[in-house]
Scaffold this motif. Structure first.
Motif, short mmCIF file in Angstrom:
data_model
loop_
_atom_site.label_atom_id
_atom_site.label_comp_id
_atom_site.label_asym_id
_atom_site.label_seq_id
_atom_site.Cartn_x
_atom_site.Cartn_y
_atom_site.Cartn_z
N LYS A 3 0.89 -1.16 0.00
CA LYS A 3 0.00 0.00 0.00
C LYS A 3 0.92 1.20 0.00
N TYR A 79 -1.96 1.19 -4.69
CA TYR A 79 -1.70 -0.19 -4.28
C TYR A 79 -1.24 -0.99 -5.48
N ILE A 83 -6.66 -6.20 -2.59
CA ILE A 83 -6.83 -5.93 -1.17
C ILE A 83 -8.24 -6.35 -0.78
#
Length: 129
Positions: A3, A79, A83
């Motif tokens: 991230k 990112y 996720i």
């Protein structure tokens, strides 16, 4: 999975002019010149599509081709892998990307949810599922 937050407390200068840190800084500088984002605004620039996994009570951000960039109070987030956010109930959930801060500096970001629709501090709303 990474991230990405820029600038962050981890945004230490690099001697190597080809490092991702220097490249990220260059892209952010170009964007700031073109769009003049306000540190008071939070918005999705591109990407960050939320997919609902109804049977699993979860949502996911999928990493694919193209860019995934958002701005939260002047910090750019991104990112480089899928996720997941799990543990959702059968209620309507508002999904946010929220900065994690250490004092005045952003360190990372997380997916968070609530059922009220009230934005957490230092966040941007991604979806309502």
């Amino acid at each position: 999975m990474a991230k990405i937050v820029f600038p962050s407390e981890n945004a230490v200068g690099s001697i190597d002019a080809t490092s991702t840190q220097v490249l990220r800084e260059h892209v952010l500088t170009l964007y700031a010149r073109a769009c003049q984002p306000s540190p008071l605004k939070s918005f999705i620039f591109t990407g960050f599509e939320v997919y609902n996994n109804t049977g699993a009570n979860s949502v996911r951000l999928e990493y694919g081709s193209g860019g995934h960039y958002a701005f939260i109070n002047g910090s750019m987030i991104s990112y480089d892998a899928d996720i997941n956010l799990t543990g959702l109930t059968n209620n309507t959930h508002y999904i946010y990307a929220q900065l994690t801060r250490d004092g005045n500096l952003a360190t990372t970001w997380e997916l968070v949810s609530n059922t009220t629709g009230v934005s957490p501090t230092y966040s941007v709303c991604l979806a309502c599922v």
